[in-house]
Design a protein around this motif. Structure first.
Motif, PDB file in Angstrom:
ATOM      1  N   LYS A   2     -26.474  -9.254  19.903  1.00 54.68           N
ATOM      2  CA  LYS A   2     -26.532  -9.115  21.359  1.00 54.68           C
ATOM      3  C   LYS A   2     -27.096 -10.382  21.995  1.00 54.68           C
ATOM      4  CE  LYS A   2     -29.671  -6.565  23.449  1.00 54.68           C
ATOM      5  NZ  LYS A   2     -30.401  -5.402  23.997  1.00 54.68           N
ATOM      6  N   PHE A  33     -16.203  -8.629  39.791  1.00 56.07           N
ATOM      7  CA  PHE A  33     -16.401  -7.736  38.655  1.00 56.07           C
ATOM      8  C   PHE A  33     -16.687  -8.573  37.405  1.00 56.07           C
ATOM      9  CE2 PHE A  33     -13.500  -5.684  41.585  1.00 56.07           C
ATOM     10  CZ  PHE A  33     -13.936  -4.361  41.636  1.00 56.07           C
ATOM     11  N   ILE A  35     -17.914  -7.598  33.319  1.00 53.98           N
ATOM     12  CA  ILE A  35     -18.302  -6.583  32.332  1.00 53.98           C
ATOM     13  C   ILE A  35     -18.447  -5.243  33.056  1.00 53.98           C
ATOM     14  CG2 ILE A  35     -19.838  -6.056  30.406  1.00 53.98           C
ATOM     15  CD1 ILE A  35     -18.289  -8.623  30.118  1.00 53.98           C
ATOM     16  N   SER A  36     -19.637  -4.684  33.126  1.00 56.78           N
ATOM     17  CA  SER A  36     -19.825  -3.360  33.732  1.00 56.78           C
ATOM     18  C   SER A  36     -20.490  -3.426  35.095  1.00 56.78           C
ATOM     19  CB  SER A  36     -20.677  -2.477  32.800  1.00 56.78           C
ATOM     20  OG  SER A  36     -21.952  -3.073  32.574  1.00 56.78           O
ATOM     21  N   GLN A  37     -20.602  -4.642  35.669  1.00 58.04           N
ATOM     22  CA  GLN A  37     -21.265  -4.794  36.957  1.00 58.04           C
ATOM     23  C   GLN A  37     -20.285  -5.310  38.011  1.00 58.04           C
ATOM     24  OE1 GLN A  37     -25.115  -6.789  37.010  1.00 58.04           O
ATOM     25  NE2 GLN A  37     -25.316  -6.608  34.789  1.00 58.04           N
ATOM     26  N   SER A  38     -20.598  -5.035  39.260  1.00 57.39           N
ATOM     27  CA  SER A  38     -19.820  -5.583  40.360  1.00 57.39           C
ATOM     28  C   SER A  38     -20.719  -5.749  41.581  1.00 57.39           C
ATOM     29  CB  SER A  38     -18.620  -4.693  40.719  1.00 57.39           C
ATOM     30  OG  SER A  38     -19.046  -3.483  41.310  1.00 57.39           O
ATOM     31  N   VAL A  61     -27.008  -9.314  31.913  1.00 54.73           N
ATOM     32  CA  VAL A  61     -25.649  -9.088  31.420  1.00 54.73           C
ATOM     33  C   VAL A  61     -25.680  -9.151  29.896  1.00 54.73           C
ATOM     34  CG1 VAL A  61     -23.273  -9.910  31.420  1.00 54.73           C
ATOM     35  CG2 VAL A  61     -24.653 -10.078  33.503  1.00 54.73           C
ATOM     36  N   GLU A  62     -25.360  -8.051  29.234  1.00 55.01           N
ATOM     37  CA  GLU A  62     -25.423  -7.976  27.777  1.00 55.01           C
ATOM     38  C   GLU A  62     -24.038  -8.186  27.179  1.00 55.01           C
ATOM     39  OE1 GLU A  62     -27.190  -4.283  26.668  1.00 55.01           O
ATOM     40  OE2 GLU A  62     -29.175  -4.819  27.436  1.00 55.01           O
TER      41      GLU A  62
END
Length: 279
Positions: A2, A33, A35-38, A61-62
């Protein structure tokens, strides 16, 4: 393995967006956008060339993979442009993709890779082009020392915009003051509106006051801060609307002057002239 990063999306400007409203303009904002963020920029009203001048920071951000893979082939960033409506959901205007410049924790934040330079990204709506986005993206690894080891965000600050961060110095373009003058010849009763960046400057011609009109004859200032680099100038968007009864306006047509290079006038350097005369 990670890896933890911080993404900085420097959203400076878009140009040549299509008109989503019946007025011939749009109320655009961008959603980024990763990964999983926006996150979204602010909405700018009635413009086809919004200058957001906004920094979006994505924390923690991983990503999983080898460090060299992250540096050489980072994930794609998706940017979508929308038109904000007062009623109902926002209208999709186009999409583009970008890859960030990656800095690992053991690298120095220095030229030539950093700070990243603004680039134009082509916006698409389906198979058609729908404008350009001027932005820069950087992905910074958070090392053992935590966020304190990240390069600082180098101002400027804008108190009037509250928590909104502007694009930092070193990335934002150097600006100079320009003044727009318009000479128009019209016959019907029309409103001639010039829209440049955030500014919309309307002038009304009745066809009887003569064909020549400059902004000095109006009570509206048309000064505008624009990049010194002419390649970064937004186009000049012109709308012509018919003035109807009861204060109503109907869009007659529009035109975009994509490049103003041939119209730019630079006053002569008086110091240089004096030196040539005396030297």
């Amino acid at each position: 393995e990670k890896q933890v990063f911080q993404l900085r999306a420097h959203m400076y400007q878009a140009r040549s967006l299509f008109a989503a409203d019946s007025s011939g303009l749009s109320d655009p904002f961008a959603r980024v956008f990763f990964i999983s963020q926006s996150q979204c920029t602010e909405v700018l009203n009635e413009t086809l060339c919004p200058t957001w001048d906004q920094l979006l920071v994505f924390e923690n951000v991983e990503l999983y993979g080898e460090a060299h893979e992250m540096r050489d082939d980072p994930p794609i960033i998706v940017i979508e442009i929308y038109d904000q409506d007062t009623v109902g959901k926002a209208d999709f205007m186009g999409r583009t993709f970008a890859k960030p410049v990656v800095k690992m924790s053991d690298e120095h934040y220095c030229p030539p890779r950093f700070p990243p330079q603004l680039e134009y990204y082509q916006i698409y709506r389906g198979n058609s082009t729908a404008g350009d986005l001027l932005a820069a993206f950087e992905l910074l690894q958070i090392g053992p020392g935590g966020k304190s080891d990240l390069p600082p965000i180098d101002g400027p600050t804008d108190i009037d915009r509250g928590p909104i961060l502007p694009v930092p110095l070193g990335i934002r373009p150097v600006l100079s003051k320009y003044r727009v003058e318009v000479n128009a010849l019209t016959h019907p009763i029309l409103m001639f509106s010039v829209v440049w960046s955030k500014r919309a400057c309307p002038w009304v011609f009745d066809g009887q006051e003569g064909p020549h009109l400059t902004l000095d004859n109006q009570h509206t200032s048309a000064s505008q801060d624009l990049p010194e680099n002419e390649l970064l100038h937004p186009p000049l968007n012109i709308r012509v609307v018919d003035c109807r009864a009861f204060g109503r306006y109907t869009l007659v047509g529009s035109h975009a002057v994509s490049s103003l290079r041939k119209f730019i006038y630079r006053p002569p350097d008086k110091k240089a002239q004096h030196w040539n005369m005396t030297g």
